[in-house]
Motif scaffolding. Structure first.
Motif, PDB file in Angstrom:
ATOM      1  N   HIS A  80       0.832  -1.202   0.000  1.00 49.51           N
ATOM      2  CA  HIS A  80       0.000   0.000   0.000  1.00 49.51           C
ATOM      3  C   HIS A  80       0.862   1.247   0.000  1.00 49.51           C
ATOM      4  CE1 HIS A  80      -4.188  -1.289   1.766  1.00 49.51           C
ATOM      5  NE2 HIS A  80      -3.929  -1.859   0.619  1.00 49.51           N
ATOM      6  N   GLU A  81       0.260   2.319  -0.503  1.00 49.34           N
ATOM      7  CA  GLU A  81       0.897   3.620  -0.373  1.00 49.34           C
ATOM      8  C   GLU A  81      -0.132   4.590   0.179  1.00 49.34           C
ATOM      9  OE1 GLU A  81       2.168   5.422  -4.033  1.00 49.34           O
ATOM     10  OE2 GLU A  81       3.399   6.902  -3.004  1.00 49.34           O
ATOM     11  N   THR A  82       0.246   5.328   1.215  1.00 53.24           N
ATOM     12  CA  THR A  82      -0.624   6.379   1.738  1.00 53.24           C
ATOM     13  C   THR A  82      -0.323   7.653   0.978  1.00 53.24           C
ATOM     14  OG1 THR A  82      -0.638   5.375   3.929  1.00 53.24           O
ATOM     15  CG2 THR A  82      -1.294   7.685   3.788  1.00 53.24           C
ATOM     16  N   GLN A  83      -1.379   8.235   0.396  1.00 52.47           N
ATOM     17  CA  GLN A  83      -1.214   9.494  -0.325  1.00 52.47           C
ATOM     18  C   GLN A  83      -1.980  10.572   0.406  1.00 52.47           C
ATOM     19  OE1 GLN A  83      -2.401   8.681  -4.377  1.00 52.47           O
ATOM     20  NE2 GLN A  83      -0.343   7.963  -4.892  1.00 52.47           N
ATOM     21  N   THR A  84      -1.287  11.648   0.722  1.00 52.29           N
ATOM     22  CA  THR A  84      -1.901  12.739   1.470  1.00 52.29           C
ATOM     23  C   THR A  84      -1.991  13.969   0.584  1.00 52.29           C
ATOM     24  OG1 THR A  84      -0.868  11.848   3.451  1.00 52.29           O
ATOM     25  CG2 THR A  84      -1.758  14.067   3.609  1.00 52.29           C
ATOM     26  N   SER A  85      -3.182  14.557   0.546  1.00 50.58           N
ATOM     27  CA  SER A  85      -3.302  15.854  -0.114  1.00 50.58           C
ATOM     28  C   SER A  85      -4.124  16.740   0.816  1.00 50.58           C
ATOM     29  CB  SER A  85      -3.930  15.730  -1.494  1.00 50.58           C
ATOM     30  OG  SER A  85      -5.247  15.265  -1.396  1.00 50.58           O
ATOM     31  N   GLY A  86      -3.528  17.827   1.254  1.00 52.42           N
ATOM     32  CA  GLY A  86      -4.184  18.695   2.215  1.00 52.42           C
ATOM     33  C   GLY A  86      -4.413  17.944   3.517  1.00 52.42           C
ATOM     34  N   SER A  87      -5.666  17.918   3.971  1.00 54.49           N
ATOM     35  CA  SER A  87      -5.947  17.276   5.251  1.00 54.49           C
ATOM     36  C   SER A  87      -6.479  15.866   5.074  1.00 54.49           C
ATOM     37  CB  SER A  87      -6.958  18.121   6.035  1.00 54.49           C
ATOM     38  OG  SER A  87      -8.142  18.258   5.272  1.00 54.49           O
ATOM     39  N   THR A  88      -6.612  15.417   3.820  1.00 54.00           N
ATOM     40  CA  THR A  88      -7.127  14.068   3.619  1.00 54.00           C
ATOM     41  C   THR A  88      -6.013  13.142   3.151  1.00 54.00           C
ATOM     42  OG1 THR A  88      -7.729  14.550   1.335  1.00 54.00           O
ATOM     43  CG2 THR A  88      -9.443  14.862   2.994  1.00 54.00           C
ATOM     44  N   SER A  89      -6.089  11.899   3.599  1.00 56.47           N
ATOM     45  CA  SER A  89      -5.142  10.913   3.105  1.00 56.47           C
ATOM     46  C   SER A  89      -5.898   9.640   2.771  1.00 56.47           C
ATOM     47  CB  SER A  89      -4.036  10.648   4.128  1.00 56.47           C
ATOM     48  OG  SER A  89      -4.557   9.941   5.219  1.00 56.47           O
ATOM     49  N   LYS A  90      -5.402   8.949   1.781  1.00 54.02           N
ATOM     50  CA  LYS A  90      -6.028   7.698   1.373  1.00 54.02           C
ATOM     51  C   LYS A  90      -4.933   6.686   1.082  1.00 54.02           C
ATOM     52  CE  LYS A  90      -6.124   9.032  -3.465  1.00 54.02           C
ATOM     53  NZ  LYS A  90      -6.811   9.126  -4.718  1.00 54.02           N
TER      54      LYS A  90
END
Ligand SMILES: [Cu+2]
Length: 147
Positions: A74-84
């Motif tokens: 898996h890779e956690t991708q964060t943009s602003g205050s959200t991460s997926k």
């Protein structure tokens, strides 16, 4: 005087030659592996460092262990205050370089634990690479706080 230098033939015993051909490439190293033990059915993250000692990029193509029914990259991708989290098929370790799987970035998602994880124990995990190498590392089970 003019002489032609000829290559010198070195006679190797046949057994030594076939041994060398069969040896694993041995380019990769896995270190500092740990698993964050989560309560109940919450997936546990796996973190570690990969070192590529060869002069070619090598891909981590999979991770497996008997302790869990499922292990995914898996890779956690964060943009602003959200991460997926997104699933990836492979992760490239640069030539003569390192890559860290760490909270907030790449990790292994372990799901369906076959038995409860004991903090302080270790779990053998096998790492497979696209150069044919397979490495087994002992991963330390830590608590949710990473201790
Ligand atoms: Cu994940």
């Amino acid at each position: 005087m003019h002489r032609i230098l000829r290559p010198i033939a070195i006679a190797l015993p046949l057994s030594a030659m076939s041994l060398a051909a069969a040896a694993a490439p041995d380019a990769m190293m896995v270190s500092d592996c740990w698993i964050r033990s989560m309560p109940g059915d919450v997936p546990s993250g796996g973190y570690f460092k990969l070192m590529n000692m060869s002069d070619k990029p090598v891909e981590l193509t999979g991770v497996s262990t008997d302790a869990f029914g499922m292990s995914m990259l898996h890779e956690t991708q964060t943009s602003g205050s959200t991460s997926k989290m997104i699933m990836v098929n492979k992760v490239t370790v640069p030539a003569n370089g390192t890559l860290a799987f760490a909270p907030g970035g790449y990790h292994v998602m372990f799901e369906k634990a076959r038995k409860p994880l004991a903090v302080g124990s270790t779990i053998p995990v096998t790492f497979a690479f696209n150069n044919g190498e397979k490495i087994q590392a002992q991963c330390a089970v830590k608590n949710a706080a990473g201790q």
